[in-house]
Write a protein that holds these residues in place. Structure first.
Motif, PDB file in Angstrom:
ATOM      1  N   ARG A   1      34.219   0.936   7.504  1.00  0.00           N
ATOM      2  CA  ARG A   1      33.896  -0.183   6.606  1.00  0.00           C
ATOM      3  C   ARG A   1      34.373   0.137   5.195  1.00  0.00           C
TER       4      ARG A   1
ATOM      5  N   GLU B   1      24.866  -1.862   8.677  1.00  0.00           N
ATOM      6  CA  GLU B   1      25.661  -1.705   9.914  1.00  0.00           C
ATOM      7  C   GLU B   1      25.818  -0.228  10.266  1.00  0.00           C
TER       8      GLU B   1
ATOM      9  N   ASP C   1      22.705   0.933  11.932  1.00  0.00           N
ATOM     10  CA  ASP C   1      22.691   0.468  13.327  1.00  0.00           C
ATOM     11  C   ASP C   1      23.582   1.342  14.189  1.00  0.00           C
TER      12      ASP C   1
END
Lengths: 605, 208
Positions: free
Chosen positions: B69, B104, B107
């Protein structure tokens, strides 16, 4: 590593480079990077591999069942597609240098394999590559199904199995009754083999003892394959072991024999159909149809990586069958036994791949009226031309009275060739020396060949030397400056390489009374007589093979462009690997020429 | 005892109960290797530009579940970090809001241990964000690759200097460099270091 780096890695490896970006990304969903320390057993013998391995770094060695080192894999190489397809590894893979690799799971691999034609083709071709040297060949679309044919798909001969204690005479009788070309000998659970050629050899050496037991003659153990093995692997095995047949086993029992010719026929599926059609052709029209389409067979065989020499053999076989059938159609039965139809030159040697000029002749028994034949032979030639066999520029055809005459006229002519040599007669003599009888009475030709050998034997050294000197007639472009610096970058392969080998080997065969016809067979015979050493024999065979192969490749390409097929090849249109092979081959040709010069003392001429 | 108390403290501090899983003791065998690219070397002041992470299962890097990311920076990128990471503002076209990326990431890693090269720094800087968003620092166990390497390095004398630079370790372990230095590439290379070190014995000799 980022997605694009991963993609770049995959794209650097065949055949992933052929896949579209989207397909590749999907495939990479199934990829992992694995690490395996040195000495890790990656794939055990007989195990089903779980993934296709693409090496990022490290080294993997492959061992056979007998712990023999087969191959070493390094970075940017992948393995083992074959074992993945088959679900079983035929060898064991051991990490010999810490291995970091991509692993494309079996599921992912099979998905690509099933969905992507180019991908499938590559892995099937990979098997072929091992024998065919050259990459990037055009493949026909139905290759896929062919390449994964298994032994059981081919025709298997019923094995002739006897006990080791059986008398030789009984065993041979049994094999004759079963029309079997080999005898499987069983002894205490092990199996051996006695082939027809073993029997022939024993006969020739006068060691055949009909009252002994077959067990004493047999060669143990018999080479056997499994029913499920890939046909192509069996083919490779035959070549590698230099044998003609293998036993086929199913659950440990021999269930059949697989002959080399059956495999080749399978490869040439259509050629077999063609020959059956030829044999069954009732009239000239159906024969014409049957004889067509051979170019497709050549293309197919070529695409399948079959050696040029085998393609030539099959094509010669087809041609001979066409000639025989046409001969039978045109000539009344009463006339057939009093003559011999011969084919000469490359066709006689069985080295013709694409239909070039027809070189044929007819020998008629002394005392039989030639006029009975001349008209029919005219028709024979015309019909062949209409079938697509081009007429010979030199008129070496049965329609020419010079090549359609009596035994004694031939004999006179041969002696004339030898005693008053000129350029034409050298050529006639050469192609006649390669003559093969297609149909009719073989002895007519054999007698004439004896005449030749007897004449040369009488110590006609000067003729022999002049004949051999033709080997050096054309220049072979080798060396630092001359290599491929030809105008137009074109090389006449026939003059530069093929002819020197053929003529040199022909000269040696003439000098040492070798009756084999094909160049490769002649080389083998010369090696057996220790006239050429094993290294030279192997090199020459290889070089000859490569030259024929390159010529075939280029001819097929020219044919596809609808141009006239010749012997010139364009080095610009070759791949790097082909050019290198060609260079090496021409080097060998040059070496061989020097050998011929020394051997026949041509420097003094 | 102390651990349990810490866990309890954290649970109380946790703002978003969705992340309670982070506080469960990890029982599996997997591991996450993490690397971040930042605007500087001060975890208190600097920001994360990108995060790369991969999961290690047994001896494999599960590439198809890799994490990458780019984070939208709050201010402009300093000249300094452009030099180091070659990330220019225009490269951040695919960037997402920092909070989205961090959530994210959580997760993705769940409660697996996290390994990395100088993982302490990555842990600290990620924790600055997690404190802000969910109220607690990153609670996962960390594995430091450079000390793992140091324990396996056989020194020839007690004075020998052990080069712990990333590239030096890669070279010493004969590992391949994969493309340019970015967060995911570095995470993959760190994962390779981990896999390789795992197969090597620790030395307890005179100089270690």
């Amino acid at each position: 590593m980022s997605f694009s780096d991963q993609k770049a890695f995959f794209q650097s490896i065949h055949p992933f480079c052929d896949l579209s970006g989207a397909v590749l990304e999907k495939a990479m969903q199934y990829a992992e990077i694995g690490f395996y320390p040195k000495e890790h057993a990656l794939i055990a013998l007989g195990a089903a591999p779980s993934a296709l391995y693409l090496i990022i770094k490290g080294e993997v060695k492959v061992y056979s069942k007998e712990h023999e080192l087969l191959r070493v894999y390094h970075a940017n190489e992948g393995f083992d597609a074959e074992a993945l397809i088959e679900g079983r590894s035929a060898s064991s893979y051991v990490v010999t240098e810490d291995l970091i690799c991509y692993e494309l799971s079996r599921k992912g691999f099979m998905k690509l394999f099933d969905e992507q034609a180019s991908f499938r083709k590559f892995y099937l071709m990979d098997v072929v590559e091992r024998i065919s040297y050259l990459k990037n060949r055009e493949t026909s679309s139905d290759l896929g199904s062919f390449m994964i044919a298994r032994v059981m798909d081919s025709y298997l001969h019923e094995p002739c199995i006897v006990d080791a204690s059986t008398l030789v005479s009984r065993a041979i009788k049994k094999s004759v009754e079963m029309k079997s070309s080999s005898i499987v000998v069983r002894e205490n659970g092990a199996c051996g083999i006695v082939t027809d050629s073993d029997i022939k050899t024993a006969l020739a050496n006068e060691t055949l003892d009909l009252s002994s037991t077959i067990g004493e003659m047999a060669c143990f153990p018999i080479v056997a394959v499994e029913k499920e093995d890939f046909l192509f692997n069996v083919y490779l095995l035959l070549i590698q072991k230099n044998i003609k047949r293998v036993a086929v086993k199913d659950q440990g029992e021999i269930v059949g024999m697989l002959e080399q010719i059956d495999i080749l026929s399978y490869f040439a599926n259509h050629s077999r159909l063609a020959t059956v059609k030829i044999e069954k052709a009732k009239n000239i029209e159906t024969l014409r149809e049957a004889s067509q389409g051979y170019v497709n067979i050549v293309k197919k065989l070529h695409a399948q990586g079959v050696k040029a020499r085998y393609i030539a053999k099959l094509i010669s076989e087809i041609n001979r069958k066409v000639f025989t059938r046409l001969f039978e159609m045109l000539l009344p039965e009463t006339l057939r036994e009093d003559c011999a139809l011969i084919i000469m030159g490359s066709e006689g040697r069985g080295e013709q791949i694409l239909r070039t000029d027809q070189d044929n002749g007819l020998i008629i028994r002394d005392g039989v009226d030639i006029k009975l034949y001349s008209e029919i032979m005219q028709k024979f030639t015309e019909t062949l031309i209409s079938f697509g066999y081009p007429a010979c520029d030199g008129k070496i055809m049965v329609s020419n009275p010079y090549w359609c005459k009596s035994e004694s006229d031939y004999k006179k002519e041969i002696i004339h060739w030898i005693e008053y040599p000129d350029m034409d007669s050298y050529m006639y003599f050469s192609i006649f020396f390669d003559a093969r009888c297609v149909v009719g009475d073989k002895r007519l030709l054999e007698d004439l060949k004896h005449t030749i050998l007897a004449h040369i034997d009488r110590g006609n050294d000067i003729y022999m030397a002049r004949f051999a000197k033709l080997t050096t007639l054309f220049e072979t472009p080798v060396g630092f400056f001359s290599t491929f610096l030809h105008r137009d970058r074109k090389i006449d392969l026939k003059k530069a390489g093929i002819f020197p080998i053929v003529q040199g080997i022909r000269s040696l065969s003439l000098a040492y009374s070798i009756t084999a016809l094909s160049t490769v067979e002649r080389i083998k015979a010369l090696k057996a007589k220790e006239i050429v050493d094993a290294t030279m024999a192997n090199e020459l065979t290889e070089a000859f093979e490569i030259l024929l192969y390159i010529r075939l490749e280029q001819q097929l390409r020219i044919l596809a462009e609808d141009k006239k097929v010749g012997n010139a090849v364009d080095t610009d249109r070759m791949s790097k690997i082909q050019r290198d092979l060609l260079k090496d081959s021409l080097q060998i040709v040059e070496k061989f020429k020097k050998f011929i010069v020394r051997h026949f003392g041509l420097d003094n001429l | 005892m102390f651990k349990a108390w810490r866990r309890k403290q954290s649970r109380n501090a946790l703002k978003d109960k969705k992340y309670e899983i982070l506080l469960q003791p990890y029982t599996g065998t997997e591991l996450v290797v993490l690397d971040t690219e930042t605007t500087g070397l001060d975890p208190k002041k600097d920001e994360i530009l990108s995060i790369g992470a991969v999961i290690i299962r047994d001896n494999k890097i599960v590439m198809h579940r890799s994490f990458e990311r780019f984070l939208k920076p709050s201010t402009g990128i300093s000249q300094e970090s452009i030099k180091i990471h070659h990330i220019r503002e225009c490269d951040l076209a695919h960037a997402v809001e920092a909070e989205v990326a961090i959530r994210e990431l959580l997760d993705f890693i769940e409660n697996r241990p996290i390994a990395g090269y100088y993982i302490g720094f990555d842990h600290q800087i990620v924790s600055q964000y997690t404190k802000r968003y969910i109220g607690i620092p990153l609670p996962n166990e960390t594995i430091e690759l450079s000390s793992m390497y140091y324990r396996r390095y056989r020194k020839s004398s007690s004075y020998e200097f052990v080069d712990l630079k990333f590239d030096a370790i890669m070279n010493a372990l004969h590992l391949p460099f994969l493309g340019k230095h970015d967060a995911l590439n570095d995470a993959v290379m760190s994962a390779m270091i981990y896999l390789k070190l795992k197969t090597m014995p620790e030395y307890k000799g005179a100089f270690s």
